[in-house]
Write a protein that holds these residues in place. Structure first.
Motif, PDB file in Angstrom:
ATOM      1  N   UNK A  85     -71.619  11.771  21.843  1.00 45.76           N
ATOM      2  CA  UNK A  85     -71.498  12.258  20.462  1.00 45.76           C
ATOM      3  C   UNK A  85     -72.909  12.502  19.953  1.00 45.76           C
ATOM      4  N   UNK A  86     -73.093  13.701  19.270  1.00 43.87           N
ATOM      5  CA  UNK A  86     -74.681  13.813  18.785  1.00 43.87           C
ATOM      6  C   UNK A  86     -74.854  14.852  17.715  1.00 43.87           C
ATOM      7  N   UNK A  87     -75.799  15.003  17.110  1.00 42.59           N
ATOM      8  CA  UNK A  87     -76.295  16.096  16.238  1.00 42.59           C
ATOM      9  C   UNK A  87     -76.779  17.196  17.459  1.00 42.59           C
ATOM     10  N   UNK A  88     -75.955  18.226  17.652  1.00 35.26           N
ATOM     11  CA  UNK A  88     -76.489  19.321  18.342  1.00 35.26           C
ATOM     12  C   UNK A  88     -77.330  20.317  17.895  1.00 35.26           C
ATOM     13  N   UNK A  89     -77.222  20.431  16.627  1.00 39.23           N
ATOM     14  CA  UNK A  89     -78.102  21.527  15.632  1.00 39.23           C
ATOM     15  C   UNK A  89     -78.163  21.022  14.377  1.00 39.23           C
ATOM     16  N   UNK A  90     -79.171  21.076  13.767  1.00 43.36           N
ATOM     17  CA  UNK A  90     -79.652  20.814  12.348  1.00 43.36           C
ATOM     18  C   UNK A  90     -80.159  21.765  11.546  1.00 43.36           C
ATOM     19  N   UNK A  91     -79.540  21.855  10.157  1.00 38.55           N
ATOM     20  CA  UNK A  91     -80.394  23.184   9.446  1.00 38.55           C
ATOM     21  C   UNK A  91     -80.757  22.062   8.288  1.00 38.55           C
ATOM     22  N   UNK A  92     -81.963  21.841   8.214  1.00 43.92           N
ATOM     23  CA  UNK A  92     -82.429  20.813   7.180  1.00 43.92           C
ATOM     24  C   UNK A  92     -82.416  21.743   5.649  1.00 43.92           C
TER      25      UNK A  92
END
Length: 187
Positions: A85-92
């Motif tokens: 499980x993980x962050x696959x995309x980030x929009x800061x």
């Protein structure tokens, strides 16, 4: 936002931790070699433990970046790596993290992924300071949506032919929760 890296999280049944090279055997045999697990994912079925070793070598190196948030799901009962499980995309700009996950078929429909998702969401809101957490799934994989809903996420809509996975072009269903809603439902 704060980026402490992939830290160890623990729940009643799980240790959610960074991957290590020693996880290759479990990764291959518990989920990465299964066409059932990878059906709605974007990477192909692994053919050997060497494929898992190659992936894990890259993932472990990626931990040098504190913005890399990618966890191994370890089942306490047998100390095996059973999924990821993980962050696959980030929009800061809008403080958003998109989560992706998979788990071995033997562990389906036991609430394990919901337990892991709740722990990761708690970390993303409480420790990393994200404002929004979202996830999406192929509409032909409604069980993934049930995990999102059970973890407290809300259905936001379906995007027509907005994704591609091992089954081809697909419709994507989006779920999300904001920090305010998360804390409102957590209290």
């Amino acid at each position: 936002m704060n980026f402490p890296g992939t830290v160890v999280l623990e729940t009643k049944r799980l240790v959610i931790r960074p991957f290590c090279e020693a996880d290759a055997h479990d990764m291959f045999y518990n989920w990465a070699n299964s066409s059932h697990v990878t059906r709605y994912l974007t990477w192909p079925v692994y053919k050997s433990v060497a494929d898992a070793e190659e992936t894990l070598n890259a993932w472990v190196k990626d931990y040098e970046n504190p913005k890399n948030l990618n966890w191994c799901i370890e089942w306490k009962e047998n100390h095996q790596a059973i999924g990821s499980i993980g962050v696959v995309h980030m929009n800061e700009e809008i403080e958003e993290a998109e989560i992706g996950y998979c788990i071995g078929e033997e562990y389906w429909k036991k609430g394990i992924m919901t337990e892991a998702l709740k722990a990761v969401m708690g970390f993303l809101f409480n420790e990393a300071g994200f404002n929004r957490v979202c996830a999406r799934h192929d509409t032909n994989n409604p069980n993934s949506g049930r995990v999102m809903k059970a973890a407290g996420m809300l259905y936001e809509g379906t995007m027509l032919q907005a994704g591609r996975n091992n089954m081809g072009i697909c419709d994507l269903t989006l779920y999300a929760i904001t920090r305010d809603l998360y804390f409102k439902h957590s209290s």
